[in-house]
Design a protein around this motif. Sequence first.
Motif, PDB file in Angstrom:
ATOM      1  N   ASP A 188       0.824  -1.219   0.000  1.00  0.00           N
ATOM      2  CA  ASP A 188       0.000   0.000   0.000  1.00  0.00           C
ATOM      3  C   ASP A 188       0.854   1.263   0.000  1.00  0.00           C
ATOM      4  OD1 ASP A 188      -2.332  -1.452  -0.088  1.00  0.00           O
ATOM      5  OD2 ASP A 188      -2.841  -1.141   2.034  1.00  0.00           O
ATOM      6  N   LEU A 189       2.016   1.204   0.630  1.00  0.00           N
ATOM      7  CA  LEU A 189       2.907   2.370   0.637  1.00  0.00           C
ATOM      8  C   LEU A 189       3.301   2.768  -0.778  1.00  0.00           C
ATOM      9  CD1 LEU A 189       5.203   1.491   3.646  1.00  0.00           C
ATOM     10  CD2 LEU A 189       3.619   3.437   3.513  1.00  0.00           C
ATOM     11  N   LYS A 190       3.402   1.815  -1.678  1.00  0.00           N
ATOM     12  CA  LYS A 190       3.764   2.093  -3.066  1.00  0.00           C
ATOM     13  C   LYS A 190       2.563   2.513  -3.904  1.00  0.00           C
ATOM     14  CE  LYS A 190       6.269  -1.181  -4.860  1.00  0.00           C
ATOM     15  NZ  LYS A 190       7.002  -2.415  -5.183  1.00  0.00           N
ATOM     16  N   ARG A 191       1.356   2.347  -3.390  1.00  0.00           N
ATOM     17  CA  ARG A 191       0.136   2.661  -4.146  1.00  0.00           C
ATOM     18  C   ARG A 191      -0.238   4.139  -4.099  1.00  0.00           C
ATOM     19  NH1 ARG A 191      -4.218  -0.275  -1.515  1.00  0.00           N
ATOM     20  NH2 ARG A 191      -5.499   0.910  -2.943  1.00  0.00           N
ATOM     21  N   PHE A 192       0.353   4.889  -3.170  1.00  0.00           N
ATOM     22  CA  PHE A 192      -0.055   6.278  -2.980  1.00  0.00           C
ATOM     23  C   PHE A 192       1.109   7.236  -3.178  1.00  0.00           C
ATOM     24  CE2 PHE A 192      -2.860   3.778  -0.188  1.00  0.00           C
ATOM     25  CZ  PHE A 192      -4.102   4.170  -0.676  1.00  0.00           C
ATOM     26  N   ALA A 195      -1.337   3.030   5.248  1.00  0.00           N
ATOM     27  CA  ALA A 195      -0.458   3.789   4.358  1.00  0.00           C
ATOM     28  C   ALA A 195      -1.079   5.116   3.954  1.00  0.00           C
ATOM     29  CB  ALA A 195      -0.127   2.961   3.119  1.00  0.00           C
ATOM     30  N   ARG A 196      -2.362   5.111   3.658  1.00  0.00           N
ATOM     31  CA  ARG A 196      -3.023   6.358   3.249  1.00  0.00           C
ATOM     32  C   ARG A 196      -2.923   7.399   4.357  1.00  0.00           C
ATOM     33  NH1 ARG A 196      -6.375   7.566  -0.883  1.00  0.00           N
ATOM     34  NH2 ARG A 196      -7.286   9.625  -0.669  1.00  0.00           N
ATOM     35  N   THR A 197      -3.088   6.988   5.609  1.00  0.00           N
ATOM     36  CA  THR A 197      -2.989   7.919   6.736  1.00  0.00           C
ATOM     37  C   THR A 197      -1.591   8.513   6.823  1.00  0.00           C
ATOM     38  OG1 THR A 197      -4.714   6.725   7.930  1.00  0.00           O
ATOM     39  CG2 THR A 197      -3.269   8.142   9.234  1.00  0.00           C
ATOM     40  N   LEU A 198      -0.565   7.712   6.558  1.00  0.00           N
ATOM     41  CA  LEU A 198       0.797   8.242   6.532  1.00  0.00           C
ATOM     42  C   LEU A 198       0.883   9.393   5.537  1.00  0.00           C
ATOM     43  CD1 LEU A 198       4.150   6.369   6.418  1.00  0.00           C
ATOM     44  CD2 LEU A 198       3.658   8.104   4.732  1.00  0.00           C
ATOM     45  N   ILE A 253       1.073  37.947   0.847  1.00  0.00           N
ATOM     46  CA  ILE A 253      -0.233  37.949   1.506  1.00  0.00           C
ATOM     47  C   ILE A 253      -0.912  39.281   1.281  1.00  0.00           C
ATOM     48  CG2 ILE A 253      -1.486  37.829   3.690  1.00  0.00           C
ATOM     49  CD1 ILE A 253       0.438  35.758   4.625  1.00  0.00           C
ATOM     50  N   ASP A 254      -2.057  39.209   0.656  1.00  0.00           N
ATOM     51  CA  ASP A 254      -2.923  40.363   0.492  1.00  0.00           C
ATOM     52  C   ASP A 254      -4.173  40.059   1.308  1.00  0.00           C
ATOM     53  OD1 ASP A 254      -4.310  42.592  -0.299  1.00  0.00           O
ATOM     54  OD2 ASP A 254      -4.367  42.093  -2.423  1.00  0.00           O
ATOM     55  N   SER A 255      -5.027  39.203   0.761  1.00  0.00           N
ATOM     56  CA  SER A 255      -6.241  38.797   1.481  1.00  0.00           C
ATOM     57  C   SER A 255      -6.035  37.502   2.260  1.00  0.00           C
ATOM     58  CB  SER A 255      -7.383  38.604   0.478  1.00  0.00           C
ATOM     59  OG  SER A 255      -7.072  37.532  -0.394  1.00  0.00           O
ATOM     60  N   GLY A 256      -4.965  36.761   1.958  1.00  0.00           N
ATOM     61  CA  GLY A 256      -4.730  35.458   2.579  1.00  0.00           C
ATOM     62  C   GLY A 256      -5.308  34.308   1.772  1.00  0.00           C
ATOM     63  N   ASP A 257      -5.952  34.637   0.644  1.00  0.00           N
ATOM     64  CA  ASP A 257      -6.594  33.594  -0.157  1.00  0.00           C
ATOM     65  C   ASP A 257      -5.592  32.605  -0.750  1.00  0.00           C
ATOM     66  OD1 ASP A 257      -9.142  34.503   0.360  1.00  0.00           O
ATOM     67  OD2 ASP A 257      -9.305  35.655  -1.497  1.00  0.00           O
ATOM     68  N   LEU A 258      -4.451  33.080  -1.231  1.00  0.00           N
ATOM     69  CA  LEU A 258      -3.450  32.165  -1.779  1.00  0.00           C
ATOM     70  C   LEU A 258      -2.989  31.191  -0.698  1.00  0.00           C
ATOM     71  CD1 LEU A 258      -1.488  31.151  -3.949  1.00  0.00           C
ATOM     72  CD2 LEU A 258       0.090  32.974  -3.239  1.00  0.00           C
ATOM     73  N   ARG A 259      -2.689  31.716   0.446  1.00  0.00           N
ATOM     74  CA  ARG A 259      -2.215  30.878   1.564  1.00  0.00           C
ATOM     75  C   ARG A 259      -3.255  29.812   1.925  1.00  0.00           C
ATOM     76  NH1 ARG A 259      -2.108  30.429   7.103  1.00  0.00           N
ATOM     77  NH2 ARG A 259      -0.059  30.131   8.018  1.00  0.00           N
ATOM     78  N   ARG A 260      -4.519  30.208   1.965  1.00  0.00           N
ATOM     79  CA  ARG A 260      -5.587  29.262   2.313  1.00  0.00           C
ATOM     80  C   ARG A 260      -5.788  28.188   1.252  1.00  0.00           C
ATOM     81  NH1 ARG A 260      -7.837  33.860   4.563  1.00  0.00           N
ATOM     82  NH2 ARG A 260      -8.920  34.458   2.661  1.00  0.00           N
ATOM     83  N   ARG A 261      -5.377  28.467   0.033  1.00  0.00           N
ATOM     84  CA  ARG A 261      -5.590  27.504  -1.052  1.00  0.00           C
ATOM     85  C   ARG A 261      -4.465  26.488  -1.203  1.00  0.00           C
ATOM     86  NH1 ARG A 261      -8.936  31.520  -2.109  1.00  0.00           N
ATOM     87  NH2 ARG A 261     -10.909  31.012  -3.108  1.00  0.00           N
ATOM     88  N   ILE A 262      -3.426  26.603  -0.408  1.00  0.00           N
ATOM     89  CA  ILE A 262      -2.393  25.569  -0.407  1.00  0.00           C
ATOM     90  C   ILE A 262      -3.035  24.329   0.202  1.00  0.00           C
ATOM     91  CG2 ILE A 262      -0.127  24.856   0.422  1.00  0.00           C
ATOM     92  CD1 ILE A 262      -0.020  27.208  -1.539  1.00  0.00           C
ATOM     93  N   THR A 263      -2.999  23.249  -0.517  1.00  0.00           N
ATOM     94  CA  THR A 263      -3.625  22.027  -0.044  1.00  0.00           C
ATOM     95  C   THR A 263      -2.834  20.823  -0.540  1.00  0.00           C
ATOM     96  OG1 THR A 263      -5.747  20.880   0.183  1.00  0.00           O
ATOM     97  CG2 THR A 263      -5.249  21.810  -1.990  1.00  0.00           C
ATOM     98  N   TYR A 264      -3.319  19.657  -0.213  1.00  0.00           N
ATOM     99  CA  TYR A 264      -2.668  18.434  -0.673  1.00  0.00           C
ATOM    100  C   TYR A 264      -3.705  17.444  -1.142  1.00  0.00           C
ATOM    101  CZ  TYR A 264      -4.066  16.062   3.613  1.00  0.00           C
ATOM    102  OH  TYR A 264      -4.811  15.507   4.627  1.00  0.00           O
ATOM    103  N   LYS A 265      -3.237  16.506  -1.941  1.00  0.00           N
ATOM    104  CA  LYS A 265      -4.057  15.394  -2.402  1.00  0.00           C
ATOM    105  C   LYS A 265      -3.247  14.117  -2.209  1.00  0.00           C
ATOM    106  CE  LYS A 265      -6.209  17.836  -6.269  1.00  0.00           C
ATOM    107  NZ  LYS A 265      -6.379  17.819  -7.733  1.00  0.00           N
ATOM    108  N   VAL A 266      -3.873  13.111  -1.674  1.00  0.00           N
ATOM    109  CA  VAL A 266      -3.266  11.787  -1.665  1.00  0.00           C
ATOM    110  C   VAL A 266      -3.827  11.082  -2.899  1.00  0.00           C
ATOM    111  CG1 VAL A 266      -3.050   9.584  -0.465  1.00  0.00           C
ATOM    112  CG2 VAL A 266      -3.000  11.733   0.829  1.00  0.00           C
ATOM    113  N   VAL A 267      -2.922  10.702  -3.771  1.00  0.00           N
ATOM    114  CA  VAL A 267      -3.304  10.122  -5.067  1.00  0.00           C
ATOM    115  C   VAL A 267      -2.940   8.650  -5.080  1.00  0.00           C
ATOM    116  CG1 VAL A 267      -2.922  10.274  -7.552  1.00  0.00           C
ATOM    117  CG2 VAL A 267      -2.867  12.351  -6.159  1.00  0.00           C
ATOM    118  N   GLN A 268      -3.907   7.851  -5.508  1.00  0.00           N
ATOM    119  CA  GLN A 268      -3.653   6.421  -5.636  1.00  0.00           C
ATOM    120  C   GLN A 268      -3.142   6.159  -7.047  1.00  0.00           C
ATOM    121  OE1 GLN A 268      -6.791   3.968  -4.184  1.00  0.00           O
ATOM    122  NE2 GLN A 268      -5.971   2.122  -5.117  1.00  0.00           N
ATOM    123  N   LYS A 269      -2.003   5.485  -7.129  1.00  0.00           N
ATOM    124  CA  LYS A 269      -1.395   5.188  -8.434  1.00  0.00           C
ATOM    125  C   LYS A 269      -2.151   4.105  -9.157  1.00  0.00           C
ATOM    126  CE  LYS A 269       3.229   5.952  -6.630  1.00  0.00           C
ATOM    127  NZ  LYS A 269       4.539   5.378  -6.499  1.00  0.00           N
TER     128      LYS A 269
END
Length: 151
Positions: free
Chosen positions: A18-22, A93-96, A135-151
């Motif tokens: 599973d570690l290799k799947r994400f 693995a996904r939680t990692l 930083i102007d309104s903080g919108d760029l900072r708030r839009r930093i996010t992540y995705k866990v992608v399954q291969k």
Amino acid sequence: MRVTDRNNIPQLIKNLRDLKRFTVEVGVFGDDDSFYAMIANIHEFGVTIQKASGSIIIPERSFLRTTFDEKQNEWAQFAKRQLKNVLDFKIDARTLYERLGARMVGDIQEKITDIEAPPNVSSTIRKKGSSNPLIDSGDLRRRITYKVVQK
């Protein structure tokens, strides 16, 4: 007497596979918000905008690449500590990858907050009411996010 099978090897093999799947991806994603993906790209790499009255230069203020360069060893150590939890069957693995992504987002957001150079020009500071270049309104900072992608 009751005998319990404690053979965890099949589960351990599954966890290791599973570690290799994400993978984890971090940033501002165009499919989520193309305007802020463009803004992130402009600040990450800089741009010169040609106008009839001259040009506007927005200098490179890398917050993604520089954070990666500065934090990659810390992130690797963090993942290594989380790996122990996967091997001990405390998390999957996904939680990692979820935890790693959240950590990376926090570090990148901190970089956006702390970055000071190159500074804004005085007219931009007057317009924004702030000297923080990212930083102007903080919108760029708030839009930093992540995705866990399954291969």
